[in-house]
Design a protein around this motif. Structure first.
Motif, mmCIF file in Angstrom:
data_model
loop_
_atom_site.group_PDB
_atom_site.id
_atom_site.type_symbol
_atom_site.label_atom_id
_atom_site.label_comp_id
_atom_site.label_asym_id
_atom_site.label_seq_id
_atom_site.Cartn_x
_atom_site.Cartn_y
_atom_site.Cartn_z
ATOM 1 N N ASP A 1 71.203 101.370 -46.631
ATOM 2 C CA ASP A 1 72.228 100.799 -45.751
ATOM 3 C C ASP A 1 73.316 101.851 -45.526
ATOM 4 O OD1 ASP A 1 74.345 99.401 -44.539
ATOM 5 O OD2 ASP A 1 73.785 97.525 -45.538
ATOM 6 N N CYS B 1 75.329 101.414 -42.557
ATOM 7 C CA CYS B 1 76.016 100.839 -41.396
ATOM 8 C C CYS B 1 77.500 101.189 -41.380
ATOM 9 C CB CYS B 1 75.826 99.324 -41.386
ATOM 10 S SG CYS B 1 74.100 98.797 -41.195
ATOM 11 N N CYS C 1 70.308 100.481 -39.188
ATOM 12 C CA CYS C 1 71.124 101.125 -40.226
ATOM 13 C C CYS C 1 70.904 100.476 -41.589
ATOM 14 C CB CYS C 1 72.595 101.108 -39.844
ATOM 15 S SG CYS C 1 73.284 99.440 -39.597
ATOM 16 N N ARG C 2 70.466 99.232 -41.599
ATOM 17 C CA ARG C 2 70.108 98.578 -42.869
ATOM 18 C C ARG C 2 68.611 98.331 -42.848
ATOM 19 N NH1 ARG C 2 72.232 95.628 -47.193
ATOM 20 N NH2 ARG C 2 70.841 94.032 -48.016
#
Length: 294
Positions: A129, A131, A148-149
């Motif tokens: 992750d 983000c 992003c995750r």
């Protein structure tokens, strides 16, 4: 400051009965001190966001359809900005994590008739992750921002190994059977500028005619499993103080043609090369060898 990795593990071994034991282990890995390159001449406000439509296609997860949003494109007035790159720790911009959790289970059996068996499975899941980071540094993930995750599916390997000494003919037989996940699948679609313009509110920067985006969330779709059997036969001969071993090995005995890599370019047409295999397991082959100990 260099990246680091912490690993924690614990395991238990228990004898279920005579000549039969079970091993169970748990593993956890933590990664840190991630680095990132920030172009100091660009700010988050210098990027636009767009979405793409996903074609309805039974080959895609859940049959396709819907939209994927969160892709980035630098604003045209900043596209020619001379980079002023600064490499630093990602934690200065937010939290970035990468964890891996796994379990190993192994069964060991020693049978009186000269046979040994060992089998089990290993499974694990990876979580990443970043983000928080790309919110402040969009240039680090222009076309991967929606992912992003990433919480991958649990990936499981199975293995069975055995050895057996045939007493009457004095031949040692051993085998290995493995079962592994198939290749990770992507669906990289070339999206024309005309399709991106409505959500972006403008044309792509640098007069780009299109953008290539992946429509499958990484770590969630995999090809068919690879199941393979390898065998080995050894016949020993003794001449005084010299020992000669004649070996015959049969790789991929079941002649599986499991796919190792696939074409990731997606086309929503009837003539599509998407997921066509680009490499497969080598075919069944034999090997003869001699080993002399003296």
């Amino acid at each position: 400051t260099r990246p680091y990795q912490w690993e924690f593990s614990t395991s238990v071994q228990h004898q279920l009965m005579t000549r039969l034991s079970l091993d169970v282990g748990y593993f956890r890995r933590l990664f840190g001190n991630f680095g990132i390159t920030d172009n100091l001449n660009l700010a988050p406000s210098d990027f636009g966001t767009f979405a793409i439509g996903v074609p309805v296609d039974e080959r895609l997860p859940d049959g396709g359809g819907g939209t994927i949003s969160g892709f980035k494109d630098v604003n045209p007035d900043k596209a020619a900005t001379v980079p002023n790159n600064y490499f630093t720790l990602a934690r200065k911009y937010g939290e970035q994590i990468e964890h891996w959790n796994g379990v190993d289970v192994t069964l060991n059996a020693r049978i009186r008739a000269g046979m040994t068996l060992q089998g089990g499975f290993s499974t694990g899941q990876r979580l990443t992750d970043n983000c928080d980071i790309i919110d402040d540094v969009p240039e680090a993930a222009l076309l991967t921002g929606p992912y992003c995750r990433q919480e991958e599916n649990f990936l499981t390997d199975g293995k069975l190994l055995w050895t057996y000494a045939i007493p009457k003919i004095d031949v040692n037989v051993s085998g290995l059977f493995i079962s592994r996940p198939g290749p990770a699948i992507s669906a990289n679609r070339v999206v024309p500028n005309a399709e991106i313009r409505p959500s972006l509110g403008r044309d792509l920067s640098n007069n780009a005619p299109n953008a290539t985006v992946n429509m499958v969330h990484p770590g969630t779709l995999f090809g068919d499993r690879r199941n393979q059997l390898d065998l080995r036969f050894t016949k020993p001969f003794r001449f005084g103080g010299t020992r000669l071993g004649v070996n015959f090995e049969l790789y991929n005995a079941l002649n599986t043609n499991a796919v190792l890599t696939e074409n990731a370019t997606y086309r929503d047409t009837t003539i599509s090369g998407w997921r066509i295999p680009t490499s497969i397991v080598p075919p069944r082959f034999m090997k003869f060898s001699l080993q002399m100990d003296f």
